[in-house]
Design a protein around this motif. Structure first.
Motif, PDB file in Angstrom:
ATOM      1  N   LEU A   1       0.484  -1.264   0.175  1.00  0.00           N
ATOM      2  CA  LEU A   1       0.415  -0.307   0.106  1.00  0.00           C
ATOM      3  C   LEU A   1       0.811   1.229  -0.071  1.00  0.00           C
ATOM      4  O   LEU A   1       0.400   2.543   0.028  1.00  0.00           O
ATOM      5  CB  LEU A   1      -0.813  -0.097   1.460  1.00  0.00           C
ATOM      6  CG  LEU A   1      -1.925  -1.094   1.243  1.00  0.00           C
ATOM      7  CD1 LEU A   1      -2.573  -1.042   2.909  1.00  0.00           C
ATOM      8  CD2 LEU A   1      -2.777  -1.286   0.276  1.00  0.00           C
ATOM      9  N   THR A   2       1.815   0.878  -0.090  1.00  0.00           N
ATOM     10  CA  THR A   2       3.104   2.311   0.452  1.00  0.00           C
ATOM     11  C   THR A   2       4.142   2.108  -0.722  1.00  0.00           C
ATOM     12  O   THR A   2       5.213   3.383  -0.272  1.00  0.00           O
ATOM     13  CB  THR A   2       3.646   2.684   1.312  1.00  0.00           C
ATOM     14  OG1 THR A   2       3.935   1.425   2.326  1.00  0.00           O
ATOM     15  CG2 THR A   2       2.040   2.628   2.030  1.00  0.00           C
ATOM     16  N   GLY A   3       4.453   1.023  -1.425  1.00  0.00           N
ATOM     17  CA  GLY A   3       5.885   0.922  -1.932  1.00  0.00           C
ATOM     18  C   GLY A   3       5.970   1.140  -3.412  1.00  0.00           C
ATOM     19  O   GLY A   3       4.537   2.036  -4.253  1.00  0.00           O
ATOM     20  N   VAL A   4       7.005   0.383  -4.171  1.00  0.00           N
ATOM     21  CA  VAL A   4       6.690   0.608  -5.878  1.00  0.00           C
ATOM     22  C   VAL A   4       5.391   0.155  -6.250  1.00  0.00           C
ATOM     23  O   VAL A   4       4.774   0.695  -7.441  1.00  0.00           O
ATOM     24  CB  VAL A   4       7.880   0.301  -5.976  1.00  0.00           C
ATOM     25  CG1 VAL A   4       9.433   0.197  -5.643  1.00  0.00           C
ATOM     26  CG2 VAL A   4       7.920  -1.734  -6.183  1.00  0.00           C
ATOM     27  N   PHE A   5       4.672  -0.864  -5.963  1.00  0.00           N
ATOM     28  CA  PHE A   5       3.317  -1.155  -6.605  1.00  0.00           C
ATOM     29  C   PHE A   5       2.221  -0.628  -5.604  1.00  0.00           C
ATOM     30  O   PHE A   5       0.922  -1.287  -5.389  1.00  0.00           O
ATOM     31  CB  PHE A   5       3.569  -3.018  -6.360  1.00  0.00           C
ATOM     32  CG  PHE A   5       4.493  -3.800  -7.566  1.00  0.00           C
ATOM     33  CD1 PHE A   5       4.175  -2.955  -8.770  1.00  0.00           C
ATOM     34  CD2 PHE A   5       6.031  -4.028  -7.131  1.00  0.00           C
ATOM     35  CE1 PHE A   5       5.276  -3.258 -10.037  1.00  0.00           C
ATOM     36  CE2 PHE A   5       5.936  -4.522  -8.046  1.00  0.00           C
ATOM     37  CZ  PHE A   5       6.032  -4.425  -9.644  1.00  0.00           C
ATOM     38  N   ALA A   6       2.140   0.605  -4.947  1.00  0.00           N
ATOM     39  CA  ALA A   6       1.691   0.928  -4.042  1.00  0.00           C
ATOM     40  C   ALA A   6      -0.375   1.239  -5.041  1.00  0.00           C
ATOM     41  O   ALA A   6      -1.646   0.328  -4.115  1.00  0.00           O
ATOM     42  CB  ALA A   6       1.748   1.950  -3.774  1.00  0.00           C
ATOM     43  N   ALA A   7      -0.317   1.802  -6.078  1.00  0.00           N
ATOM     44  CA  ALA A   7      -1.270   1.975  -6.606  1.00  0.00           C
ATOM     45  C   ALA A   7      -2.021   0.641  -7.217  1.00  0.00           C
ATOM     46  O   ALA A   7      -3.240   0.500  -6.728  1.00  0.00           O
ATOM     47  CB  ALA A   7      -0.582   2.356  -7.927  1.00  0.00           C
ATOM     48  N   LEU A   8      -0.939  -0.398  -7.877  1.00  0.00           N
ATOM     49  CA  LEU A   8      -1.643  -1.971  -8.148  1.00  0.00           C
ATOM     50  C   LEU A   8      -2.126  -2.648  -6.814  1.00  0.00           C
ATOM     51  O   LEU A   8      -3.190  -2.871  -6.659  1.00  0.00           O
ATOM     52  CB  LEU A   8      -0.913  -2.294  -8.707  1.00  0.00           C
ATOM     53  CG  LEU A   8      -0.884  -3.657  -9.028  1.00  0.00           C
ATOM     54  CD1 LEU A   8      -2.254  -4.056  -9.887  1.00  0.00           C
ATOM     55  CD2 LEU A   8       0.345  -4.607  -9.281  1.00  0.00           C
ATOM     56  N   GLY A   9      -1.334  -2.430  -5.699  1.00  0.00           N
ATOM     57  CA  GLY A   9      -1.256  -3.120  -4.379  1.00  0.00           C
ATOM     58  C   GLY A   9      -3.032  -2.821  -3.857  1.00  0.00           C
ATOM     59  O   GLY A   9      -3.652  -3.488  -2.822  1.00  0.00           O
ATOM     60  N   THR A  10      -3.059  -1.523  -4.320  1.00  0.00           N
ATOM     61  CA  THR A  10      -4.643  -1.039  -2.889  1.00  0.00           C
ATOM     62  C   THR A  10      -5.663  -1.432  -4.009  1.00  0.00           C
ATOM     63  O   THR A  10      -6.720  -1.527  -3.236  1.00  0.00           O
ATOM     64  CB  THR A  10      -4.303   0.617  -2.927  1.00  0.00           C
ATOM     65  OG1 THR A  10      -3.417   0.775  -2.588  1.00  0.00           O
ATOM     66  CG2 THR A  10      -5.414   1.267  -2.447  1.00  0.00           C
ATOM     67  N   ASP A  11      -5.402  -1.174  -5.627  1.00  0.00           N
ATOM     68  CA  ASP A  11      -6.446  -1.349  -6.198  1.00  0.00           C
ATOM     69  C   ASP A  11      -6.637  -3.081  -6.284  1.00  0.00           C
ATOM     70  O   ASP A  11      -7.947  -3.842  -5.829  1.00  0.00           O
ATOM     71  CB  ASP A  11      -6.529  -1.365  -7.709  1.00  0.00           C
ATOM     72  CG  ASP A  11      -6.309   0.367  -7.968  1.00  0.00           C
ATOM     73  OD1 ASP A  11      -7.103   0.872  -7.227  1.00  0.00           O
ATOM     74  OD2 ASP A  11      -6.341   0.472  -8.885  1.00  0.00           O
ATOM     75  N   ILE A  12      -5.751  -4.001  -6.389  1.00  0.00           N
ATOM     76  CA  ILE A  12      -5.854  -5.457  -5.669  1.00  0.00           C
ATOM     77  C   ILE A  12      -7.043  -5.857  -4.894  1.00  0.00           C
ATOM     78  O   ILE A  12      -7.573  -6.332  -4.812  1.00  0.00           O
ATOM     79  CB  ILE A  12      -4.777  -6.092  -5.768  1.00  0.00           C
ATOM     80  CG1 ILE A  12      -4.016  -6.107  -7.687  1.00  0.00           C
ATOM     81  CG2 ILE A  12      -5.118  -8.103  -5.637  1.00  0.00           C
ATOM     82  CD1 ILE A  12      -2.270  -6.704  -7.162  1.00  0.00           C
ATOM     83  N   THR A  13      -6.638  -5.382  -3.317  1.00  0.00           N
ATOM     84  CA  THR A  13      -6.565  -5.366  -2.221  1.00  0.00           C
ATOM     85  C   THR A  13      -8.342  -4.749  -2.414  1.00  0.00           C
ATOM     86  O   THR A  13      -9.052  -5.465  -1.994  1.00  0.00           O
ATOM     87  CB  THR A  13      -6.542  -4.514  -1.362  1.00  0.00           C
ATOM     88  OG1 THR A  13      -4.888  -5.182  -1.571  1.00  0.00           O
ATOM     89  CG2 THR A  13      -6.962  -5.121   0.172  1.00  0.00           C
ATOM     90  N   ASN A  14      -8.785  -4.415  -3.124  1.00  0.00           N
ATOM     91  CA  ASN A  14      -9.925  -3.145  -3.211  1.00  0.00           C
ATOM     92  C   ASN A  14     -10.818  -4.051  -3.882  1.00  0.00           C
ATOM     93  O   ASN A  14     -12.068  -4.466  -3.095  1.00  0.00           O
ATOM     94  CB  ASN A  14     -10.765  -1.958  -4.080  1.00  0.00           C
ATOM     95  CG  ASN A  14      -9.928  -0.789  -2.880  1.00  0.00           C
ATOM     96  OD1 ASN A  14      -9.640  -0.939  -1.336  1.00  0.00           O
ATOM     97  ND2 ASN A  14      -9.158   0.428  -3.886  1.00  0.00           N
ATOM     98  N   GLY A  15     -10.184  -4.686  -4.749  1.00  0.00           N
ATOM     99  CA  GLY A  15     -11.111  -5.671  -6.026  1.00  0.00           C
ATOM    100  C   GLY A  15     -10.880  -6.996  -4.247  1.00  0.00           C
ATOM    101  O   GLY A  15     -11.843  -7.887  -4.754  1.00  0.00           O
ATOM    102  N   ASN A  16     -10.350  -8.230  -3.823  1.00  0.00           N
ATOM    103  CA  ASN A  16     -10.807  -8.582  -3.251  1.00  0.00           C
ATOM    104  C   ASN A  16     -11.262  -8.173  -1.752  1.00  0.00           C
ATOM    105  O   ASN A  16     -12.807  -9.278  -1.943  1.00  0.00           O
ATOM    106  CB  ASN A  16      -8.740  -9.071  -2.057  1.00  0.00           C
ATOM    107  CG  ASN A  16      -7.894  -9.127  -2.532  1.00  0.00           C
ATOM    108  OD1 ASN A  16      -7.066  -8.948  -2.252  1.00  0.00           O
ATOM    109  ND2 ASN A  16      -7.877 -10.550  -4.075  1.00  0.00           N
TER     110      ASN A  16
END
Length: 404
Positions: free
Chosen positions: A53-68
Protein backbone atom coordinates in the motif's frame (compact mmCIF):
# COMPACT_ATOMS: atom_id res chain seq x y z
CA UNK A 1 -11.91 -0.27 3.96
CA UNK A 2 -8.45 -1.77 4.24
CA UNK A 3 -8.36 -2.18 7.99
CA UNK A 4 -7.02 -5.43 9.32
CA UNK A 5 -9.74 -7.74 10.55
CA UNK A 6 -9.48 -9.19 14.03
CA UNK A 7 -9.21 -12.97 14.01
CA UNK A 8 -9.76 -15.79 16.46
CA UNK A 9 -8.56 -19.34 15.82
CA UNK A 10 -10.98 -22.20 16.38
CA UNK A 11 -9.40 -25.64 16.56
CA UNK A 12 -10.90 -28.99 15.72
CA UNK A 13 -14.51 -27.90 15.36
CA UNK A 14 -17.13 -28.82 12.79
CA UNK A 15 -20.19 -27.03 11.50
CA UNK A 16 -23.36 -28.07 9.74
CA UNK A 17 -23.20 -27.28 6.04
CA UNK A 18 -26.31 -25.76 4.44
CA UNK A 19 -28.88 -28.10 3.00
CA UNK A 20 -28.49 -26.37 -0.37
CA UNK A 21 -24.88 -27.52 -0.45
CA UNK A 22 -23.55 -24.32 -2.05
CA UNK A 23 -20.79 -24.15 -4.63
CA UNK A 24 -22.34 -26.64 -7.04
CA UNK A 25 -23.83 -29.31 -4.80
CA UNK A 26 -22.78 -32.90 -4.24
CA UNK A 27 -19.83 -34.16 -2.23
CA UNK A 28 -19.30 -35.06 1.37
CA UNK A 29 -20.10 -31.64 2.79
CA UNK A 30 -23.43 -30.97 1.11
CA UNK A 31 -25.61 -32.18 3.97
CA UNK A 32 -23.23 -33.45 6.62
CA UNK A 33 -20.62 -32.12 8.97
CA UNK A 34 -17.82 -29.91 7.66
CA UNK A 35 -14.56 -30.23 9.57
CA UNK A 36 -12.77 -26.96 10.32
CA UNK A 37 -9.74 -25.86 12.30
CA UNK A 38 -7.72 -22.66 11.96
CA UNK A 39 -9.20 -19.44 10.59
CA UNK A 40 -12.90 -20.19 11.02
CA UNK A 41 -15.04 -18.91 13.87
CA UNK A 42 -18.73 -19.72 13.66
CA UNK A 43 -19.72 -18.81 10.11
CA UNK A 44 -16.80 -16.44 9.44
CA UNK A 45 -13.69 -17.41 7.49
CA UNK A 46 -10.61 -15.20 7.82
CA UNK A 47 -8.14 -14.90 4.96
CA UNK A 48 -4.80 -13.11 4.96
CA UNK A 49 -3.70 -10.34 2.60
CA UNK A 50 -0.07 -9.23 2.38
CA UNK A 51 -0.13 -6.37 -0.08
CA UNK A 52 1.79 -3.21 -0.96
CA UNK A 53 0.00 0.00 0.00
CA UNK A 54 3.04 2.29 0.30
CA UNK A 55 5.88 0.84 -1.83
CA UNK A 56 6.70 0.65 -5.55
CA UNK A 57 3.49 -1.26 -6.31
CA UNK A 58 1.26 0.79 -3.97
CA UNK A 59 -1.29 1.76 -6.61
CA UNK A 60 -1.57 -1.80 -7.88
CA UNK A 61 -1.66 -3.28 -4.38
CA UNK A 62 -4.43 -0.94 -3.29
CA UNK A 63 -6.57 -1.78 -6.29
CA UNK A 64 -6.02 -5.53 -6.01
CA UNK A 65 -6.99 -5.40 -2.34
CA UNK A 66 -10.06 -3.30 -3.10
CA UNK A 67 -11.02 -5.95 -5.65
CA UNK A 68 -10.56 -8.68 -3.04
CA UNK A 69 -12.72 -6.73 -0.60
CA UNK A 70 -15.46 -6.01 -3.12
CA UNK A 71 -15.71 -9.68 -4.10
CA UNK A 72 -16.19 -10.91 -0.56
CA UNK A 73 -18.78 -8.25 0.23
CA UNK A 74 -21.05 -9.97 -2.27
CA UNK A 75 -20.11 -13.65 -1.93
CA UNK A 76 -20.11 -16.44 0.64
CA UNK A 77 -18.38 -19.80 0.85
CA UNK A 78 -20.86 -22.67 0.49
CA UNK A 79 -23.73 -20.21 1.01
CA UNK A 80 -22.79 -20.25 4.71
CA UNK A 81 -19.52 -18.54 5.52
CA UNK A 82 -18.79 -14.85 5.28
CA UNK A 83 -15.18 -13.93 4.58
CA UNK A 84 -13.14 -11.31 6.42
CA UNK A 85 -9.74 -10.16 5.24
CA UNK A 86 -6.76 -9.44 7.48
CA UNK A 87 -4.97 -6.82 5.35
CA UNK A 88 -1.37 -5.87 6.06
CA UNK A 89 0.99 -3.54 4.18
CA UNK A 90 4.45 -4.99 3.45
CA UNK A 91 5.78 -1.88 1.65
CA UNK A 92 7.08 -4.48 -0.85
CA UNK A 93 9.80 -5.48 1.64
CA UNK A 94 10.25 -9.26 2.11
CA UNK A 95 11.29 -8.97 5.76
CA UNK A 96 8.11 -7.04 6.50
CA UNK A 97 6.06 -9.72 4.80
CA UNK A 98 7.62 -12.48 6.88
CA UNK A 99 7.01 -10.60 10.14
CA UNK A 100 3.43 -9.66 9.28
CA UNK A 101 2.59 -13.22 8.24
CA UNK A 102 3.90 -14.46 11.56
CA UNK A 103 1.36 -12.27 13.32
CA UNK A 104 -1.64 -13.25 11.18
CA UNK A 105 -0.86 -16.94 10.66
CA UNK A 106 -2.57 -18.32 13.81
CA UNK A 107 -5.87 -16.74 12.79
CA UNK A 108 -6.27 -17.33 9.04
CA UNK A 109 -7.40 -20.26 6.91
CA UNK A 110 -5.53 -19.27 3.74
CA UNK A 111 -3.88 -16.32 1.95
CA UNK A 112 -6.16 -14.45 -0.42
CA UNK A 113 -3.25 -12.38 -1.71
CA UNK A 114 0.51 -12.06 -1.33
CA UNK A 115 1.99 -9.36 -3.54
CA UNK A 116 5.42 -9.64 -5.12
CA UNK A 117 7.65 -12.53 -6.14
CA UNK A 118 10.32 -11.70 -3.50
CA UNK A 119 7.82 -11.81 -0.64
CA UNK A 120 6.15 -14.99 -1.89
CA UNK A 121 9.58 -16.59 -2.18
CA UNK A 122 10.58 -15.50 1.31
CA UNK A 123 7.40 -17.01 2.74
CA UNK A 124 7.50 -20.25 0.73
CA UNK A 125 8.84 -22.41 3.60
CA UNK A 126 6.17 -21.10 5.99
CA UNK A 127 3.36 -21.52 3.49
CA UNK A 128 4.38 -25.09 2.84
CA UNK A 129 4.88 -26.05 6.50
CA UNK A 130 1.62 -24.36 7.54
CA UNK A 131 -0.41 -25.97 4.70
CA UNK A 132 -1.46 -22.59 3.34
CA UNK A 133 -3.20 -22.06 0.02
CA UNK A 134 -1.98 -18.75 -1.36
CA UNK A 135 -2.75 -16.72 -4.46
CA UNK A 136 0.15 -14.42 -5.30
CA UNK A 137 -0.10 -11.05 -7.01
CA UNK A 138 2.94 -12.18 -8.99
CA UNK A 139 3.61 -14.52 -11.88
CA UNK A 140 7.21 -15.76 -11.51
CA UNK A 141 7.79 -19.38 -12.57
CA UNK A 142 9.48 -20.20 -9.25
CA UNK A 143 6.21 -19.50 -7.42
CA UNK A 144 4.50 -22.42 -9.17
CA UNK A 145 6.87 -24.72 -7.29
CA UNK A 146 5.48 -23.70 -3.87
CA UNK A 147 2.88 -26.27 -2.74
CA UNK A 148 -0.55 -24.65 -2.44
CA UNK A 149 0.43 -21.48 -4.31
CA UNK A 150 -1.74 -20.70 -7.33
CA UNK A 151 -0.30 -18.34 -9.94
CA UNK A 152 -3.32 -16.85 -11.71
CA UNK A 153 -2.21 -16.57 -15.31
CA UNK A 154 0.77 -17.29 -17.49
CA UNK A 155 4.19 -17.05 -15.86
CA UNK A 156 6.27 -14.03 -16.89
CA UNK A 157 8.32 -15.91 -19.49
CA UNK A 158 5.20 -17.21 -21.23
CA UNK A 159 3.50 -13.83 -20.85
CA UNK A 160 6.33 -11.98 -22.58
CA UNK A 161 6.62 -14.64 -25.29
CA UNK A 162 2.96 -13.98 -26.08
CA UNK A 163 3.68 -10.25 -26.14
CA UNK A 164 6.53 -10.76 -28.59
CA UNK A 165 4.20 -12.89 -30.70
CA UNK A 166 1.79 -9.97 -30.96
CA UNK A 167 4.59 -7.61 -32.05
CA UNK A 168 5.71 -10.08 -34.72
CA UNK A 169 2.13 -10.63 -35.92
CA UNK A 170 1.56 -6.88 -36.20
CA UNK A 171 4.78 -6.32 -38.13
CA UNK A 172 6.24 -4.25 -35.28
CA UNK A 173 9.23 -6.57 -34.83
CA UNK A 174 11.14 -8.76 -37.24
CA UNK A 175 13.37 -11.82 -36.96
CA UNK A 176 16.97 -10.80 -36.28
CA UNK A 177 16.00 -7.61 -34.42
CA UNK A 178 17.86 -6.13 -31.43
CA UNK A 179 15.92 -5.72 -28.19
CA UNK A 180 16.85 -3.93 -24.97
CA UNK A 181 15.33 -5.51 -21.82
CA UNK A 182 15.25 -3.66 -18.48
CA UNK A 183 14.36 -6.00 -15.63
CA UNK A 184 14.23 -6.07 -11.83
CA UNK A 185 16.73 -8.25 -10.03
CA UNK A 186 15.05 -11.29 -8.51
CA UNK A 187 12.41 -13.76 -9.63
CA UNK A 188 10.12 -11.29 -11.39
CA UNK A 189 12.74 -9.77 -13.65
CA UNK A 190 14.75 -12.92 -14.23
CA UNK A 191 11.69 -14.91 -15.30
CA UNK A 192 10.76 -12.12 -17.70
CA UNK A 193 14.29 -12.10 -19.12
CA UNK A 194 14.00 -15.87 -19.62
CA UNK A 195 11.04 -15.16 -21.89
CA UNK A 196 13.11 -12.72 -23.95
CA UNK A 197 15.95 -15.22 -24.19
CA UNK A 198 13.62 -18.00 -25.36
CA UNK A 199 12.15 -15.78 -28.06
CA UNK A 200 15.65 -14.62 -29.02
CA UNK A 201 16.73 -18.19 -29.61
CA UNK A 202 13.66 -18.98 -31.69
CA UNK A 203 13.61 -15.77 -33.74
CA UNK A 204 17.31 -14.88 -33.92
CA UNK A 205 17.01 -11.77 -31.74
CA UNK A 206 19.87 -10.00 -29.99
CA UNK A 207 18.92 -9.14 -26.40
CA UNK A 208 20.71 -6.40 -24.45
CA UNK A 209 19.91 -7.08 -20.78
CA UNK A 210 19.89 -4.30 -18.17
CA UNK A 211 19.28 -5.40 -14.59
CA UNK A 212 18.11 -2.79 -12.05
CA UNK A 213 16.92 -2.72 -8.44
CA UNK A 214 13.28 -2.03 -7.66
CA UNK A 215 14.41 1.18 -5.96
CA UNK A 216 16.14 2.52 -9.10
CA UNK A 217 14.05 5.32 -10.56
CA UNK A 218 16.10 6.84 -13.41
CA UNK A 219 16.31 4.80 -16.61
CA UNK A 220 18.46 7.34 -18.49
CA UNK A 221 21.59 5.19 -18.60
CA UNK A 222 19.74 2.11 -19.81
CA UNK A 223 17.72 3.85 -22.52
CA UNK A 224 20.79 5.80 -23.69
CA UNK A 225 22.65 2.51 -24.08
CA UNK A 226 19.75 0.99 -26.00
CA UNK A 227 19.64 4.01 -28.32
CA UNK A 228 23.36 3.75 -29.01
CA UNK A 229 22.95 0.04 -29.80
CA UNK A 230 20.10 0.80 -32.23
CA UNK A 231 17.45 -1.35 -30.54
CA UNK A 232 14.27 -2.16 -32.45
CA UNK A 233 12.18 -2.57 -29.29
CA UNK A 234 12.37 -2.05 -25.53
CA UNK A 235 11.10 -4.71 -23.12
CA UNK A 236 10.28 -3.96 -19.48
CA UNK A 237 9.88 -6.25 -16.48
CA UNK A 238 9.67 -3.46 -13.90
CA UNK A 239 7.12 -1.30 -12.04
CA UNK A 240 5.19 1.76 -13.28
CA UNK A 241 7.74 4.33 -11.99
CA UNK A 242 10.46 2.77 -14.14
CA UNK A 243 8.07 2.59 -17.10
CA UNK A 244 7.43 6.33 -16.75
CA UNK A 245 11.16 7.08 -16.69
CA UNK A 246 11.94 4.79 -19.63
CA UNK A 247 9.19 6.41 -21.71
CA UNK A 248 10.30 9.95 -20.86
CA UNK A 249 13.94 9.26 -21.78
CA UNK A 250 13.03 7.40 -24.98
CA UNK A 251 10.74 10.22 -26.00
CA UNK A 252 13.41 12.83 -25.31
CA UNK A 253 15.97 10.90 -27.34
CA UNK A 254 13.61 10.30 -30.25
CA UNK A 255 13.78 6.52 -29.82
CA UNK A 256 10.68 5.64 -31.82
CA UNK A 257 10.36 1.92 -31.06
CA UNK A 258 7.64 -0.21 -29.42
CA UNK A 259 7.83 -0.95 -25.70
CA UNK A 260 6.60 -4.36 -24.57
CA UNK A 261 5.84 -4.84 -20.88
CA UNK A 262 4.94 -7.57 -18.43
CA UNK A 263 1.57 -6.86 -16.83
CA UNK A 264 2.84 -5.04 -13.68
CA UNK A 265 4.60 -2.31 -15.71
CA UNK A 266 1.47 -0.23 -16.25
CA UNK A 267 -0.81 1.85 -14.03
CA UNK A 268 -3.41 4.39 -15.20
CA UNK A 269 -1.55 7.16 -13.35
CA UNK A 270 1.08 7.00 -16.11
CA UNK A 271 -1.41 8.72 -18.39
CA UNK A 272 -1.34 11.80 -16.16
CA UNK A 273 2.34 12.39 -16.91
CA UNK A 274 4.13 14.26 -19.70
CA UNK A 275 4.73 11.07 -21.70
CA UNK A 276 1.07 10.02 -21.78
CA UNK A 277 0.62 10.31 -25.53
CA UNK A 278 3.99 8.70 -26.19
CA UNK A 279 2.96 5.72 -24.07
CA UNK A 280 -0.35 5.44 -25.94
CA UNK A 281 1.59 5.31 -29.18
CA UNK A 282 4.33 2.89 -28.11
CA UNK A 283 3.40 0.68 -25.11
CA UNK A 284 2.04 -2.87 -25.41
CA UNK A 285 1.25 -4.83 -22.23
CA UNK A 286 0.95 -8.61 -22.13
CA UNK A 287 -1.51 -9.38 -19.36
CA UNK A 288 -3.46 -12.19 -17.67
CA UNK A 289 -6.19 -9.64 -16.88
CA UNK A 290 -8.85 -8.21 -19.16
CA UNK A 291 -9.64 -4.48 -19.30
CA UNK A 292 -12.59 -2.60 -17.84
CA UNK A 293 -14.21 -2.10 -21.26
CA UNK A 294 -15.02 -5.81 -21.17
CA UNK A 295 -16.57 -5.61 -17.67
CA UNK A 296 -18.92 -2.58 -17.57
CA UNK A 297 -21.16 -3.95 -14.79
CA UNK A 298 -18.22 -4.72 -12.51
CA UNK A 299 -16.81 -1.26 -13.24
CA UNK A 300 -20.06 0.35 -12.17
CA UNK A 301 -20.07 -1.69 -8.96
CA UNK A 302 -16.42 -0.85 -8.25
CA UNK A 303 -16.88 2.87 -8.84
CA UNK A 304 -19.89 2.90 -6.52
CA UNK A 305 -17.84 1.20 -3.79
CA UNK A 306 -14.67 3.29 -4.35
CA UNK A 307 -15.86 6.59 -5.87
CA UNK A 308 -12.67 8.54 -5.19
CA UNK A 309 -10.25 6.15 -6.90
CA UNK A 310 -9.02 5.68 -10.45
CA UNK A 311 -9.66 1.98 -11.09
CA UNK A 312 -6.74 0.07 -12.53
CA UNK A 313 -6.86 -3.44 -13.91
CA UNK A 314 -5.57 -4.60 -10.53
CA UNK A 315 -9.09 -4.29 -9.18
CA UNK A 316 -10.35 -6.75 -11.81
CA UNK A 317 -7.55 -9.11 -10.82
CA UNK A 318 -8.38 -8.78 -7.13
CA UNK A 319 -12.00 -9.63 -7.85
CA UNK A 320 -10.93 -12.65 -9.92
CA UNK A 321 -8.64 -13.81 -7.10
CA UNK A 322 -11.65 -13.85 -4.81
CA UNK A 323 -13.55 -15.96 -7.34
CA UNK A 324 -10.78 -18.56 -7.57
CA UNK A 325 -10.48 -18.68 -3.78
CA UNK A 326 -14.26 -19.21 -3.54
CA UNK A 327 -14.05 -22.08 -6.04
CA UNK A 328 -11.30 -23.62 -3.91
CA UNK A 329 -13.12 -23.20 -0.59
CA UNK A 330 -16.45 -24.34 -2.03
CA UNK A 331 -14.76 -27.53 -3.27
CA UNK A 332 -13.24 -28.10 0.16
CA UNK A 333 -16.62 -27.54 1.79
CA UNK A 334 -18.26 -30.02 -0.55
CA UNK A 335 -15.56 -32.50 0.43
CA UNK A 336 -16.56 -31.93 4.06
CA UNK A 337 -13.11 -30.61 4.98
CA UNK A 338 -12.46 -26.90 5.48
CA UNK A 339 -9.28 -27.50 7.45
CA UNK A 340 -6.08 -26.10 5.98
CA UNK A 341 -5.15 -29.57 4.75
CA UNK A 342 -8.59 -29.98 3.22
CA UNK A 343 -8.29 -26.65 1.41
CA UNK A 344 -4.85 -27.64 0.05
CA UNK A 345 -6.33 -30.93 -1.18
CA UNK A 346 -9.22 -29.15 -2.91
CA UNK A 347 -6.79 -26.67 -4.47
CA UNK A 348 -4.75 -29.53 -5.91
CA UNK A 349 -7.82 -30.93 -7.67
CA UNK A 350 -8.77 -27.69 -9.44
CA UNK A 351 -8.55 -27.67 -13.22
CA UNK A 352 -10.03 -25.68 -16.10
CA UNK A 353 -10.65 -22.75 -13.79
CA UNK A 354 -12.95 -20.17 -15.38
CA UNK A 355 -13.58 -16.69 -13.96
CA UNK A 356 -15.96 -15.60 -16.69
CA UNK A 357 -13.23 -13.85 -18.63
CA UNK A 358 -11.85 -11.68 -15.83
CA UNK A 359 -8.50 -13.41 -16.24
CA UNK A 360 -7.17 -15.92 -18.75
CA UNK A 361 -8.31 -19.55 -18.39
CA UNK A 362 -6.31 -21.54 -15.82
CA UNK A 363 -5.64 -25.11 -16.91
CA UNK A 364 -4.40 -26.48 -13.56
CA UNK A 365 -1.89 -25.82 -10.81
CA UNK A 366 1.04 -28.18 -11.38
CA UNK A 367 4.48 -27.68 -9.80
CA UNK A 368 6.88 -25.91 -12.14
CA UNK A 369 4.30 -25.47 -14.91
CA UNK A 370 2.75 -22.21 -16.11
CA UNK A 371 -0.94 -22.47 -15.10
CA UNK A 372 -1.98 -20.80 -18.35
CA UNK A 373 -0.52 -20.41 -21.83
CA UNK A 374 -2.69 -17.42 -22.77
CA UNK A 375 -2.43 -13.64 -22.47
CA UNK A 376 -4.41 -10.54 -23.35
CA UNK A 377 -2.62 -7.69 -25.12
CA UNK A 378 -3.52 -4.25 -23.76
CA UNK A 379 -2.66 -0.72 -24.84
CA UNK A 380 -2.92 2.55 -22.88
CA UNK A 381 -6.05 4.54 -23.73
CA UNK A 382 -8.31 7.23 -22.32
CA UNK A 383 -10.77 4.74 -20.86
CA UNK A 384 -11.51 3.57 -17.30
CA UNK A 385 -8.46 1.71 -16.04
CA UNK A 386 -6.29 3.46 -18.60
CA UNK A 387 -6.01 0.48 -20.96
CA UNK A 388 -8.04 -1.34 -23.57
CA UNK A 389 -7.88 -4.85 -25.03
CA UNK A 390 -6.40 -4.97 -28.54
CA UNK A 391 -5.99 -8.76 -28.57
CA UNK A 392 -8.25 -11.16 -26.68
CA UNK A 393 -6.65 -13.98 -24.72
CA UNK A 394 -4.51 -16.05 -27.09
CA UNK A 395 -1.61 -18.50 -27.07
CA UNK A 396 1.56 -17.59 -28.95
CA UNK A 397 3.69 -20.05 -30.89
CA UNK A 398 6.22 -20.53 -28.07
CA UNK A 399 3.79 -20.53 -25.15
CA UNK A 400 3.13 -24.27 -25.05
CA UNK A 401 6.81 -25.22 -25.10
CA UNK A 402 7.71 -22.58 -22.50
CA UNK A 403 4.85 -23.51 -20.16
CA UNK A 404 6.56 -26.75 -19.13
Amino acid sequence: MLAAAAAVAVSGCSTKAPESGGGGGGGGGSEGEVTTDVGIEGTTIRLGVLTDLTGVFAALGTDITNGNTLYWQDNQVCDTYDVELDVQDTNYVPQNGVQLYSGMEPNILAMQQTIGSPINTALAPEYESDSIVNFPSAWARTLTEIPGTGVLGATYDVELANGYQYLFDQGLLQDGATVGHIYFEGEYGENGLAGSEAVAEARDLTVIPAQIKSTDQDMSAQITQFASEGVDAIVLTVAPPQTASAAAVAQAQGLDVPILGSNPVFAPGLLQGPSAQWLKDHLYVSSPITAWDAEPELLQEYQAAYPNTTPSLGAIFGYAMGDVMKQTLDAACENGDLTREGVVAAFGELENVDTGGLIVPIEAFEPGVSPSTQSFILRPADVPGGAEVVQDAFEGELAGDLAG
